[in-house]
Design a protein around this motif. Sequence first.
Motif, mmCIF file in Angstrom:
data_model
loop_
_atom_site.group_PDB
_atom_site.id
_atom_site.type_symbol
_atom_site.label_atom_id
_atom_site.label_comp_id
_atom_site.label_asym_id
_atom_site.label_seq_id
_atom_site.Cartn_x
_atom_site.Cartn_y
_atom_site.Cartn_z
ATOM 1 N N ALA A 129 0.845 -1.198 0.000
ATOM 2 C CA ALA A 129 0.000 0.000 0.000
ATOM 3 C C ALA A 129 0.878 1.245 0.000
ATOM 4 O O ALA A 129 0.690 2.176 -0.785
ATOM 5 C CB ALA A 129 -0.900 -0.023 1.224
ATOM 6 N N ILE A 130 1.874 1.254 0.881
ATOM 7 C CA ILE A 130 2.764 2.418 0.957
ATOM 8 C C ILE A 130 3.477 2.609 -0.383
ATOM 9 O O ILE A 130 3.466 3.693 -0.976
ATOM 10 C CB ILE A 130 3.790 2.212 2.091
ATOM 11 N N LEU A 131 3.996 1.500 -0.913
ATOM 12 C CA LEU A 131 4.710 1.582 -2.196
ATOM 13 C C LEU A 131 3.791 2.151 -3.275
ATOM 14 O O LEU A 131 4.149 3.070 -4.008
ATOM 15 C CB LEU A 131 5.197 0.195 -2.603
ATOM 16 N N MET A 149 1.975 -1.895 -9.716
ATOM 17 C CA MET A 149 2.575 -2.218 -8.416
ATOM 18 C C MET A 149 1.631 -3.092 -7.595
ATOM 19 O O MET A 149 1.999 -4.132 -7.077
ATOM 20 C CB MET A 149 2.881 -0.914 -7.668
ATOM 21 N N ALA A 150 0.346 -2.689 -7.584
ATOM 22 C CA ALA A 150 -0.629 -3.445 -6.789
ATOM 23 C C ALA A 150 -0.719 -4.881 -7.298
ATOM 24 O O ALA A 150 -0.677 -5.847 -6.515
ATOM 25 C CB ALA A 150 -1.989 -2.760 -6.869
ATOM 26 N N GLY A 151 -0.793 -5.025 -8.620
ATOM 27 C CA GLY A 151 -0.866 -6.377 -9.169
ATOM 28 C C GLY A 151 0.346 -7.190 -8.767
ATOM 29 O O GLY A 151 0.237 -8.330 -8.294
ATOM 30 N N TYR A 192 -5.456 2.319 -5.136
ATOM 31 C CA TYR A 192 -4.777 1.020 -4.983
ATOM 32 C C TYR A 192 -4.187 0.854 -3.595
ATOM 33 O O TYR A 192 -4.176 -0.250 -3.047
ATOM 34 C CB TYR A 192 -3.733 0.853 -6.081
ATOM 35 N N ALA A 193 -3.736 1.978 -3.018
ATOM 36 C CA ALA A 193 -3.237 1.877 -1.637
ATOM 37 C C ALA A 193 -4.358 1.375 -0.738
ATOM 38 O O ALA A 193 -4.185 0.431 0.041
ATOM 39 C CB ALA A 193 -2.738 3.246 -1.172
ATOM 40 N N GLY A 194 -5.544 1.981 -0.886
ATOM 41 C CA GLY A 194 -6.681 1.547 -0.075
ATOM 42 C C GLY A 194 -7.005 0.085 -0.322
ATOM 43 O O GLY A 194 -7.218 -0.693 0.614
ATOM 44 N N LEU A 195 -6.987 -0.286 -1.603
ATOM 45 C CA LEU A 195 -7.325 -1.662 -1.964
ATOM 46 C C LEU A 195 -6.349 -2.653 -1.317
ATOM 47 O O LEU A 195 -6.740 -3.659 -0.717
ATOM 48 C CB LEU A 195 -7.294 -1.801 -3.484
ATOM 49 N N LEU A 196 -5.051 -2.318 -1.404
ATOM 50 C CA LEU A 196 -4.036 -3.213 -0.822
ATOM 51 C C LEU A 196 -4.163 -3.255 0.697
ATOM 52 O O LEU A 196 -4.057 -4.326 1.316
ATOM 53 C CB LEU A 196 -2.647 -2.733 -1.222
#
Lengths: 89, 505, 963, 163, 117, 109
Positions: free
Chosen positions: C14-16, C31-33, C110-114
């Motif tokens: 998430a941070i990344l 990144m998330a994937g 994506y941060a939220g999703l991760l």
Amino acid sequence: MLNIAVSIAFTLVAAAFALSGWRLLAGPSAPDRILALDTLSINAIALLALLGIQQSSTLYFEAALLIALMGFVGTVALCKFLLRGDIIE
Amino acid sequence: MNHLVIAPVLLPLLAGILPLLPRHPTMRQRRILSLAATVAQLGVALALAAEVSDGEILVYPLGHWPAPFGIVLVADRLAAWMLVITALLALFALLDAIRGADTAGRHFHILFQLQLFGLNGAFLTGDLFNLFVFFEVLLIASYGLLLHGGGRERTRAGLHFVVVNLVGSTLFLFAVGTLYGVLGTLNMADLAVKAAATPPENVPLIRAAGLVLFGVFALKAALLPLHLWLPTAYAHASAPVAALFAIMTKVGAYSILRVYTLIFGAGAGSAARLIEPWLLPLALATLIFGMLGAVTSTHLRQQAAWLVVASVGSLLTALGLNNAAGIAAGLYYLPHTTFAAAALFLLADAIARRRGELGDRLDPGPAITSPRLLGGLFFVTAVAVAGLPPLSGFLGKFLTLRAALDHPFLPWVMGAVLAAGLLGLIALARTGSLLFYRALPSEAGAAEVWPTLARETVPIIGLLLLGLGLTVGAGPALDQTHAIATQMLQPQAYLQAVLKPGGTP
Amino acid sequence: MSLPLVVLTPFLGAILAAWISRQGRLYAAWMAGAITLLALAGLLPLADAPFAGQTIIQRCSWIPAVGVDLAFRLDGLGLLFALLILGIGLLIMLYARYYLAEQDNMGRFYAGLLLFMGAMLGIALSENIIQLLIFWELTSLSSFLLISYWQHREDARNGARMALTVTGAGGLALLGGFLLLGHIAGSYDLSVILASGDRIRTHPLYLPMLALVLLGAFTKSAQFPFHFWLPNAMAAPTPVSAYLHSATMVKAGVFLLARLFPALSGTPEWSWLVGGAGLITLLLGAFVALFQHDLKGLLAYSTISHLGLITLLFGIGTPLAAVAGVFHIINHATFKASLFMAAGIIDHETGSRDMRRINGLWRYMPYTGALAIVASAAMAGVPLLNGFLSKEIFFAEVLGAAIPLRFGWPLPAAVTLAGAFAVAYSLRFIHDVFFNGEPVDLPKIPHEPPRWMKVPVEILAALCLLVGIAPALIVEPILAVAVAGVLQESLPEHNLAIWHGFSPALGMSVIALVGGGLIYLGRKPLFAFYERHVEWLRVETLYDRLLNGLFALAGALTRKLDTGSLQRLLFVTILSALVLGLAGFISVPAPLTGVRTRLPVDGVSLLAALGLIAAAIGAVFLHRQRLVAVVLMGAVGLVTALIFIRFSAPDLALTQLAVEVVTVVLLLLALYFLPQHSPAKPHPSPWVSHVLLAVAAGGGAAALAWAVLTRPYETIAGYFLTNSVPGGGGANVVNVILVDFRGYDTLGEISVLALAGLGIYAMLDRLYLPGPQRDAEGRAWDPDLHPALLATLARLLLPLALLMAIFLLLRGHNLPGGGFIAGLVTAAALIVQYLANGVAWTHARLPWNLHALIGLGLLAATLTGLASLTFGYPFLTSTFGHWHWPVIGEFELASAMVFDLGVYLVVVGATLLILIHLGLIHHASQPAAATPIPDPPVRDGGKRDALTPNLASTGRGEHGEAR
Amino acid sequence: MHRLLPHPLLTPALAGIWLLLVNSVTPGQILLGLALGWAIPLLTLRFWPETVRVYRPLTLLRFVIRVLYDILAANLVVARLILGRPERLRPIFVVVPLALKTDLAITLLTNAICLTPGTVSARLTLNRRHLLVHALDAADPGQLAATIKSRYEAPLREVFEPC
Amino acid sequence: MLEYLLSLLIVTGAVFTFIGALGLARLPDFYTRLHGPTKATTLGVGSLLIASALYFSTRGAGVSLHEALVALFLFMTAPVSAHLLAKAAHHLQLRSLAPLPPEAGLAGREDAPVDTC
Amino acid sequence: MEALMALIIGVLTACGVYLALRARTFPVVLGLTFLSYAVNLFLFTMGRLTIGQPPIIAARATGYADPVPQALVLTAIVISFAMTAFVIVLALKARADLGNDHVDGRREP
Ligand code: NA
Ligand code: NA
């Protein structure tokens, strides 16, 4: 003898206390009350002198001295207030 | 004789005196001095904590007069714990203050250091009247700090704060006087010994005195219904001052813990367990009312202040369980809530300054600058304050409830704590959504210069990191507080250490 | 990779993702994937353990003292969920990359999703239930962030807050439940808890614990009556709905039911609570879903209904029901996720979700249409699709359960009806969207979405088919493992086949299918009926009422309590003290009066006492005339000093006298700026209650004093009396106590005084407050600023007073006196200078800088104390000695005297600092100090005014409220 | 010289007063008293810039004794007045024109007037030229003013303002 | 002998103190009342202090004269207090039995030039 | 004598409380002063009442009053003096900032 004198004196000074106290409450004017307070402190000095003699103790001397000084300061401050409002200007 | 014990008192005192001497130092010098002194206090506090970590109780006979005749400082685990917390809080409050708040009025750093002088003195003293004296020191310093910067609302809040505390001090004197008049001593350990051996005809007097004293401490701690002074006072203090004040209510809590485990503890015979019927119910009520206040607040600072009230409720609920687990939970929760509240006050100021004349009013306003950073910080702070996982607030809540499992009040405690948690959640969700989501589009999107922003947020982040440290290091922290709690519940060691036969000279 | 790392990966990711999105918005998606794949790669190697029938438990110590460790657990159930979370998560991320618009902030999304993914994995893989709870709450928090992703939309904000409130409340209940559960089981570890089912079920706290746990599960899984937050959460971006609100988060509740199944199930309470909630939710959701016009609304209610179905299955409690439950969890995840994504595509392409406007899309996007048809057929439970299989077992189990639960036919009938409604709304989803005439003014002309946006849907639709056709091949293994994880025992006899021959369950399915078709055909009257009775089904209105009620109540209570009035504050404070004191006193019976012999009353004392009382009461009655009150207060102070003298406390008397005069001066200084009189009727104040409280307080204080005074006591005083001379080197024990025995108190005390001075100095800084130009009667002030006599006397007085001060300072150690009194005498002497010559004149002549004076005083006292450290003695250890010099003779020097000198300096400095700056207010506020006016004619107010016209104007405003 | 001893009279006076305070006469105390008597005037110099010059010490002494005697006498008179019938009192105000110039002299005069029972100096005009005196019981204003001027003012002029 | 003298002094002092207070209490207007306390101060406290001094000086422990200091203080301050009180009363224009001198009588001479010597 | 002292303390407390509950700053200040007088006397009497025996070590002293409460009262007096001074000035500041002398800064009705 001395004791009798002292007790008489106590009674008189106490009476003086009462009279000044009455004037303090009765007023009517502000100077009256201030004068009464001033008199009260002088009576207090008399009282201390008597106490000193009665208990033959010199420990009341400073108190008397301080009453003399502080009574004066108080009276002056109160008068200055009546005269000028702003007592240190 | 370990002179380390007196250091936490002398450091701030000297740091407060030096700027007064001839050839006035510049503001820069004042800041450096103040900062250095605070860092030194932190070091000393940690050293002291290390000294007493093995359960040893350091007794420092001032003037080389033995207890119970002279005044003794007593450094035990609890005292050290409070000293460390105070120093940490002070450090970050100061870091925020030296950004400029300290120039809003005269003598900020003197008042600040002497406030610490009062706090540390109160935590270390083993003498009840001396506790009164240092209460007065920290109070009058806090008056000065509260009014620092001036302003209409601040003056009114200050007036109420000062007057009610003067009445509190009067009550304190009535109580201490009665205790001396009956027991003929002032040293807390000696009071404990004497209280335990009171003839029955005197018991009502010391019970009355003890309960009045409890009233005084409850006033300092802002326990219902004596909490009414807090919201306005805290809501109108300047940010660093409000942050520092986060410890003030804890002084009351500390005194309650100290006095009612030592003097009126289990061993006090007919005066034992004096406040048990009062503390827990009042604490639960304070918890709920504090949260209700937070729910209905119209300003962010006001809400933060009400949350402080609520946190007092939680803290005293834990202490009010009056078992080792409860006290340990409370002492674990204490630093958390102190740091979290401080962070919230600093953050509230940072937000308010970016909303123009709207200030910290909880109304939709223009979008603030650097919303991501501040919004993120607010989210974390809110999670901490509301006691949501994963931060230490949640652990405190968990530990408190766990300690209440065998308590007859369990349903009440659980009901109140969980309900309060929900209220806090509702209140803070509303606030966050108002401040950061319902922001109206504004043209003032000017990016802020990084260094200033950093200096503004470092204290907040630091305080939050302390909370994180409490979470990660919960194991050791809880062991520590558990050790404190056991020491509190077995005052024999304290009595022995203070009244050891053939005292110093 | 170890389990903790698997869980940790998404959090770090998430941070990344948040950080990398600054480099380019699409990077966040990649990144998330990548992160998800990494986690998957970390998990799969561990997967064979569950397949081998083992449970992996990895723990690291966290809070051992309370049995809370970071403990992770991988068994079948956990594995299944982890795979669902990661697998579907991956598809969602791919989908969202195309779904999100240019202006949407990818990094945040994506941060939220991760974040959510990590929290969800934590739930699935926790061994310690407290840790599980932490992740549980984290899913609530992260879903709050995701639902409110489009923060500018009010429905998004409200939906997010509603979801957080409801699920947060559930989480709190769950905390309570878990605490009790751990208390009962003696551990927070699942392995222990799952093993001690019998003990739990028979424990007296079982029911409250169960209720709290179920509250947590039901709120999360949107069971009636907590289901309403889910439709409102549909304001979230569709990928979020697809992921959180169909596949994963809402499954956390049923996951919990499955997780604790062996420990909690098998009691009537369990069956009634879980089964009941499930049944109602099943029916309600299925019914309401049909009438939604919003695509996502329909899907949301259908989700609610399916969650009810799963809950009902666990409520039934048979092993086979558990199998069906887990199986349906998988199936629902696949078809519902794909349906949500299809709905998202439609929304994305048509710009609308309103089925009344969306019609006949088949012509525009047949491919998407085909996928949607497959998925909704699965949702309807059409054979050859996965939904059919789990529904078959479900019907069978319901029939089986109906007998022991003594339901007879209603229960099967109800679930069949629900099935029929499911068929109906599935039909609507297809018919109303892809057929049913032409689109009604859509914002844009729809067409097939980009290729990669369809891939996730294709995959899921394919799964629906594959599972439906070849269950034993595709799903059997993982299902078996998962159910083993649920039951903690070997799998019951079951058979996943499309055809079991003609069974009652098959009959129910057929009825449901046919009935569903009929319902859809006859929908018109149903819609009319629904429109009329829509309200009573909308629980969220009740929720809103509750919340508004809460806010109102909170406001009312707070305002009632906190009126912001100081009088109220003081009243409560004093009353509380009284109540506490009284409670303490009467708690143990004992006489008020003690046995100590008392002193006889003598006439003088009686008189003085009466005088004091009269003055005090007089001050109360005359307090509106403020100057009079001050004078009377002075009298009280004087008598108090006499009392101290009478009862052998000369030092106290001296101090009292000095303090009292300085106080009077301060009061007068202040009074100049304040109204001279309190208004006769200030505010409607409850003075009666004030009088009562005052009398009670006085009575209390008097009683306490009396009780103590009449009792004998033992005190530490003897020690001081014996050690004062030999140990402290002073005969005046009080002074020796102050500067030596308890010098530390005095150090604090002078700090207070110094702080008062500094605080007041800070307060008066830049304070503008012009004084009135005439007194309360409107009389101009006397023009004589500095009476000559006073000035002259003042000159004489100062040296005298200084001499006296030095005298008091030097002897204080042995006779009445001391630094404090000496300091006040000095201050008084200087006050006389101010009174006589004014602040400017005096200030100019004051030799020292007062701040420095205070500082030096404090320093002197502190250094005296520190000196002893150099000799290895504690702080404030004093020393003294007697010297004999020729001519001068014998004299004593004590370090305590230096300490006392410090006290003296602080007192002088602080007192003067206060007075001077008070005096300077007016000076600063007044441009030109009043110049002496010639003596005005006496007894002629008019002329006086005429003489001072310039001052007349300013005078009025100042005293507006005084008159 | 003046810078070291601003008020030559004050030093011995203070030393004496010190001995009165400590209420004992030892060499040490005498030295201490003298030291203080020397230091304090220096310390307070700025508060008392003017120097006091007594031209006729003997006259001053005589004045003091006279006042003390008057106090004694007047006390008895006023005591009788107070104990007697208040309505018989004949209180008056008189304006006394002043010849004195220096503040110290005027102060001593007013103090003398105030100390002797029966008379109080009520007001000094701003230009220090007139003194308003209130008398408890006096028949003739003019005569009272005359007594004040002759009995008190004259000697004070001799002592402080001989010119 | 000494004892008689002491007793005499003590009683005299007390009597005058009392009379002073009596005057304060019963005299008709402020200005007349003002005269009372001056004797309480002077003869009253004066003789009491003399008595005290005499008493302690004859107690063996050396001469005790510090009472004189109190007296000195009083004799210095009391008149100024009285003067200021009268001034205040005059400023407040309190009711007075004695007729105040005519305006011209006091105010008229204000502006006369101050002749220096 | 004990009763007399108790009475005095009670009266001073009552007066102090009543004045402290007034709506204007000045009476409140007076009330607090009275309260401090009351509590100082109370604290003092906790050493019981002794006549003619000041705690000053002397050869021919028959006995001594308890010096501890006296020392405590001295400290208390100084502190309450400081506090009173502070609250007095604060009242002035309130007058300046709030425009009137009501304790809550309320305007006149
Ligand atoms: Na908190
Ligand atoms: Na010593």
